[in-house]
Design a protein around this motif. Structure first.
Motif, short mmCIF file in Angstrom:
data_model
loop_
_atom_site.label_atom_id
_atom_site.label_comp_id
_atom_site.label_asym_id
_atom_site.label_seq_id
_atom_site.Cartn_x
_atom_site.Cartn_y
_atom_site.Cartn_z
N HIS B 71 0.87 -1.16 0.00
CA HIS B 71 0.00 0.00 0.00
C HIS B 71 0.92 1.22 0.00
N ILE B 72 0.85 2.03 -1.02
CA ILE B 72 1.80 3.15 -1.13
C ILE B 72 1.19 4.42 -0.55
N GLU B 73 -0.04 4.67 -0.96
CA GLU B 73 -0.74 5.87 -0.50
C GLU B 73 -2.20 5.51 -0.53
N GLU B 74 -3.01 6.40 -0.01
CA GLU B 74 -4.44 6.14 -0.02
C GLU B 74 -4.89 5.92 -1.47
N ARG B 95 6.58 5.53 -1.10
CA ARG B 95 5.75 6.03 0.01
C ARG B 95 6.18 7.42 0.45
N ALA B 99 3.96 10.80 0.18
CA ALA B 99 3.62 11.54 1.41
C ALA B 99 4.11 12.98 1.30
N ARG B 102 1.90 15.03 -0.91
CA ARG B 102 0.66 15.40 -0.22
C ARG B 102 0.92 16.51 0.79
N GLU B 103 2.04 16.45 1.48
CA GLU B 103 2.39 17.49 2.44
C GLU B 103 2.54 18.84 1.77
N SER B 104 3.19 18.85 0.60
CA SER B 104 3.43 20.13 -0.07
C SER B 104 2.20 20.62 -0.82
#
Lengths: 232, 252
Positions: B71-74, B95, B99, B102-104
């Protein structure tokens, strides 16, 4: 100066050593949330805060949640600077997401969150650049109620009741008396919610930065639920 | 095809006189020694299936250790073929990149962007003598809001392509032949799960290979990434075995 020095520029380098503006920026919170309160009851914990963010004496945001629901067993809430809160919220939720993705059964619990928060807050205060928040971390730890406090100075403790800000003066005594009179194992969810609501009511009357739109979180064996109400 | 490197194969920073980078070719060999993985893009999602060799009877299969589905991301899943430890590094990288994005940016990384980042990372390891290439084929899958289900596969050379169906590992040729027979874009994942299981069973060589466990996961519209539930997996597995037995008895 060589360009290699650019990585280590401090505020005094930028301003030629003539101002402590950057140092001073850390010395006060800007947009703030007021008190939070929380206590144990027989099956879990109840925590409450109001939904207002003040910008000095201006009531700036009326519907801001200062709670972070980490998972069904763990919740935290804080008072103080809302930008610092949002930074921690992003960091915590990012970690929660990556825990879900790893899906190896390892998750946050109140003790872990409390511990981590304390480390972060203490580290920032030691650098004289604090995150201006006092946190209440609550939930179920190994099936038992857990409530921990982490202050912006990095102090941390656990207790059956906790509060920040004005709540420290007004609500702690009330919750403590109630708990000592009845004993945690005899306090039901309804009783705890009633006391907490009364605390928030008192805070609304007496604290200038409290509001009457409040949010209450209950973490118990039935999971985590939240409710927003308006105090009369 | 298998030429002797004779001196041009010592590091990835060298070309051979006939224009090959042998280290990358050797990395591809590592993938060819691994169990087959298959990805099928259906009408409502992507099914990932893996022929996971069971190294020893003592291994605890219930605990899903040494899995090759991640599972890498949602809503983004990956399957890997090749050197397992290299695979784990790439998965971790994917991953982290997802992530970080998504943070940026506040939204999930588009699959194409993630695939390209992973490809660049893999490619970077084919440029220097100080590192060795990844012996990994990684398949990334997701359902994107505007374009639908997507599959991308990154190879040890750093090349990345989008696919409607793809396989890697030992029996990839056999698998590709089987995949080409399917009408993928019209088939829902619930059907493809059975086909994927069948293809893995077809690919498995009883005589040469160890016992294997079928692992499957899927990304579906509105449901994100999930490992295929046990009962669905068992049904698909028995469908696969039965289909194989039927073809065997046909050819007698």
């Amino acid at each position: 100066r060589s360009s290699q020095a650019d990585y280590h520029r401090t505020a005094s380098d930028v301003h030629g050593g003539t101002t402590n503006m950057i140092d001073e920026m850390s010395a006060r919170p800007i947009a703030t949330g007021s008190s939070v309160v929380g206590m144990h009851f027989k099956n879990g914990v109840v925590m409450a805060s109001d939904c207002r963010i003040s910008y000095g004496s201006l009531s700036r945001y009326r519907d801001f949640t200062r709670f972070i629901k980490v998972n069904s067993d763990t919740v935290c809430v804080c008072n103080g600077d809302s930008a610092d809160f949002q930074l921690l919220e992003r960091t915590i939720l990012e970690q929660v997401r990556s825990d879900e993705i790893e899906n190896d059964g390892i998750q946050y619990s109140p003790i872990k969150l409390h511990n981590w928060l304390t480390c972060v807050l203490y580290n920032r205060r030691t650098r004289i650049d604090p995150l201006w928040n006092n946190f209440l971390v609550g939930g179920l730890q190994d099936g038992k109620p857990y409530l921990g406090m982490s202050t912006m100075l990095g102090q941390s403790w656990t207790a059956p009741y906790g509060a920040t800000g004005f709540g420290k003066h007004m609500s702690i005594g009330k919750m403590r008396d109630f708990i000592e009179k009845h004993g945690v194992e005899n306090i039901t969810e309804e009783m705890a919610v009633k006391i907490i609501t009364e605390c928030m009511q008192q805070l609304y009357y007496r604290s200038t930065d409290a509001a009457n739109e409040i949010e209450i979180y209950v973490v118990s064996g039935d999971g985590c639920k939240s409710e927003k109400t308006t105090l009369p | 095809m298998s030429s002797i490197g004779s001196g041009y194969d010592l590091s990835a920073s060298q070309f051979s006189p006939d224009g090959k980078v042998f280290q990358v070719e050797y990395a591809q060999k590592a993938v060819e020694n691994s169990g087959t993985i298959v990805a099928l893009r259906g009408s409502d999602g992507v099914v990932l299936a893996v022929e996971k060799f069971i190294q020893s009877k003592l291994h605890e299969t219930e605990v899903q250790s040494m899995t090759r589905l991640f599972h890498i991301e949602e809503g983004i899943g990956a399957s890997v073929a090749g050197l397992l430890t290299d695979c784990l590094m790439l998965v971790e990288y994917a991953r982290d990149e997802a992530a970080d994005y998504r943070e940026s940016n506040g939204v999930r990384v588009p699959l194409k962007v993630l695939a390209n980042r992973v490809a660049d990372y893999v490619h970077a390891h084919t440029l220097y003598s100080a590192v060795r290439p990844f012996g990994v084929n990684i398949i990334l899958a997701a359902v994107e809001a505007d374009v639908g289900p997507q599959i991308y596969m990154v190879e040890p050379s750093g090349v990345v392509y989008g696919y409607s169906g793809v396989a890697a590992g030992k029996a990839k040729q056999t698998a590709h032949t089987e995949i080409e027979k399917l009408a993928l874009s019209r088939t829902p994942c619930e059907e493809l799960v059975k086909e994927a299981a069948r293809i893995i069973h077809v690919c498995h060589d009883e005589t040469k290979d160890k016992a294997f466990e079928l692992e499957m996961s899927w990304v579906r519209e509105g449901m994100g990434y999930e490992r295929v539930a046990r009962d669905t997996l068992m049904k698909a597995d028995s469908y696969g075995k039965k289909a194989l037995d039927d073809t065997d008895s046909d050819s007698d």
